[in-house]
Design an enzyme around this catalytic site. Structure first.
Site, short mmCIF file in Angstrom:
data_model
loop_
_atom_site.label_atom_id
_atom_site.label_comp_id
_atom_site.label_asym_id
_atom_site.label_seq_id
_atom_site.Cartn_x
_atom_site.Cartn_y
_atom_site.Cartn_z
N THR A 60 1.01 -1.25 -0.26
CA THR A 60 0.36 0.06 -0.20
C THR A 60 0.41 1.80 -0.20
O THR A 60 1.94 1.60 0.13
CB THR A 60 -1.19 0.04 1.68
OG1 THR A 60 -1.49 -1.61 1.20
CG2 THR A 60 -1.87 0.94 1.26
N VAL A 61 0.34 2.51 -0.52
CA VAL A 61 1.04 3.60 -0.47
C VAL A 61 0.12 4.76 -0.01
O VAL A 61 -0.86 4.90 -0.13
CB VAL A 61 1.29 3.98 -1.52
CG1 VAL A 61 3.19 3.09 -2.47
CG2 VAL A 61 0.52 4.91 -3.14
#
Length: 537
Positions: A356-357
């Site tokens: 995830t970012v």
């Protein structure tokens, strides 16, 4: 809380927080942060900057997110907080029986079975249409340029890219995965730090998304390519699933923690676990951060909240209990009473019915954005749509194959979702966006960051740099190798199975931007466990 406080004690090696007046973007990748700042300087607002940064991250950090992933956002603008749930649904024609007919008793990690409708392009379009100032063609241009011309791979990115390549080389031997290797390992290996990687297919796809406001992705040529690839390899996803997609504007949920409102996206996201833990913890006093009692109670509250989330959380219309039921003061008190002086094995309660970012952006108009997107488990499903650079997510892996479970796999359903943006307010004023990416570490990171800020007065950078813990299962808790050993030993005495982890990235990667209510000055922190940076002016 003094928002301009530069207190970093007891983390003497912490970086200082970043201060600015006109705008700020905090991400795990310097190139993406600069892309967002570039849009701010061109006259875009924080929403435009967030979209530009998110699109750029699909290029410069493909190990964690992509065009084929999901997204969520919390947006503060004109005195109100808005929530966006841009997670996609499972294909309409998938079912537990259909998956079993393919020979699976559990949902696999890779391939077409766990693929759900991607929501990220829809999130960009929805945010731009509702709040943006600049056209998507301009906002997505930095990402297009990096994809077309290439960029040098950063150290942490190279590390995870190589790890993913070695894993995929061993496990993804079927022809359907061939295009992943063509796209992300064109030299027969992962690109090394400092080497330039480009993807012209990725650039063309971003350009088409920009020019059509994502309609091509869900209704046009890109949708046709996804449909054809799925049919070729026996996938469940069809163009009709893409056509039916719509990002949903939702009312964020919150709890009040010591005078501050902490906000999350409502289920199907797991942000409710962070809020429940804080709701339990607010009944205790924590005079000292570095104490066995503080860490013990944090861990115990988190365990109880996770147990509830695992049992009760899925798409809201499938839940037996509402978010209000789970976050009520009465239920918080009931769960709080279960915490004793020794570690417990968590079990879900019954409320009274009623890879995830992450990025944060703020501008000088008062707009602030908390945004997160992911393919899940790094590169996701291992599938890349030929000729597009679109790496498809495997978010459906979180569904249960137990038909009696609230999160049971079904067609057209959103699954329990790990990615969560956070936001904090006080009264009617914004404090700002925060988030910690990383699977099931995310709500645990949210709790630790909020308490570091509210209870212990740490500035954003210090709040992120502080050593972290992560509950894994039962009584097992991982702590960072720089976690104070005497505290780890004390927790062990209380019955926690403490493991010292050598990999810092296991503990999430976070970003924070706070706004001082009096001066309007922005103060930001970025993750020291990765290549993070705060771009500001």
């Amino acid at each position: 809380m003094n928002f301009l406080n530069d207190q970093s004690y007891p983390y003497s090696n912490t970086r200082h927080a970043t201060y600015a007046k006109n705008g700020m973007v905090a991400t795990s990748q310097p190139l993406a942060s600069q892309a967002g700042l570039e849009i701010l300087k061109k006259g875009g607002n924080a929403i435009d900057a967030a979209i530009a940064t998110a699109a750029c991250l699909t290029v410069v950090e493909p190990t964690s997110n992509g065009i084929g992933g999901d997204a969520f956002a919390l947006v503060w603008t004109k005195g109100k907080l808005h929530g966006l749930n841009a997670s996609g649904r499972s294909p309409k024609n998938i079912s537990i029986d259909a998956v079993k007919e393919k020979g699976y008793e559990e949902i696999p990690t890779y391939g077409w079975v766990p693929v759900t409708v991607p929501g990220a392009p829809g999130a960009w379009a929805a945010l731009s249409e509702k709040f943006g100032k600049l056209p998507l063609t301009e906002v997505l241009q930095p990402a297009i340029t990096y994809a077309e011309e290439g960029y040098p791979v950063s150290p942490t990115l190279g590390k995870f890219w190589n790890k993913a390549y070695n894993n995929f080389k061993e496990k993804l031997t079927d022809s359907q995965f061939e295009n992943w290797f063509n796209t992300f390992a064109p030299e027969g290996r992962a690109p090394q730090p400092g080497e330039v990687w480009a993807s012209r297919d990725h650039a063309e796809t971003l350009r088409e998304i920009a020019e059509t406001n994502a309609k091509s992705f869900y209704e046009g040529d890109l949708a046709d390519k996804i449909d054809a690839f799925s049919r070729e390899h026996g996938g469940f996803l069809r163009k009709e699933d893409l056509v039916a997609y719509e990002a949903d504007w939702v009312d964020p949920i919150h709890v009040n923690y010591r005078g501050y409102d902490v906000w999350e996206i409502p289920p199907n996201g797991q942000g409710i676990a962070a809020l429940e833990a804080l709701n339990i913890l607010k009944g205790f006093d924590f005079p000292d951060k570095e104490s066995i009692n503080t860490y013990h109670k944090q861990i115990e509250a988190m365990k109880l909240a996770f147990a509830d989330a695992e049992k009760h959380v899925t798409e809201e219309n499938h839940m037996l209990f509402t978010a209000n039921d789970i976050l009520s003061d009465a239920y918080g008190e009931k769960r709080r009473k279960l915490i004793t002086d020794t570690a417990l094995t968590p079990e879900a309660g019954e409320p009274a019915a009623g890879g995830t970012v992450y990025l944060a952006a703020a501008d000088n108009e008062g707009n602030m954005v908390s945004f997160i997107q992911s393919n899940y488990m790094g590169f996701g499903s291992g599938l890349v749509v030929p000729g597009t650079g679109i790496a498809l997510q495997n978010r459906g892996h979180n569904f249960s194959m137990d038909p009696k479970h609230v999160n049971a796999l079904a067609g057209g359903k959103r699954t329990y979702h790990t990615i969560i943006p956070g936001f904090m307010t006080k009264g009617d004023q914004p404090v700002g966006p925060f988030g910690v990416m990383g699977g099931f570490m995310q709500p645990q990171g949210h709790v630790q960051v909020v308490m570091n800020t509210v209870d212990f007065g740490l500035n954003p950078q210090a709040a992120l740099d502080a050593p972290r813990w992560q509950w894994k299962k039962d009584k097992k808790v991982d702590v960072e190798n720089r976690f104070p050993h005497h505290l780890a030993q004390g927790l062990s005495v209380k019955g926690h199975d403490i493991q010292i982890a050598l990999e810092p990235n296991e503990f999430g990667r976070g970003q924070i931007i706070w706004r001082d209510p009096e001066s309007g000055v922005l103060v930001g922190g970025t993750e020291s466990r990765t290549d993070g940076t705060v771009a500001a002016w």
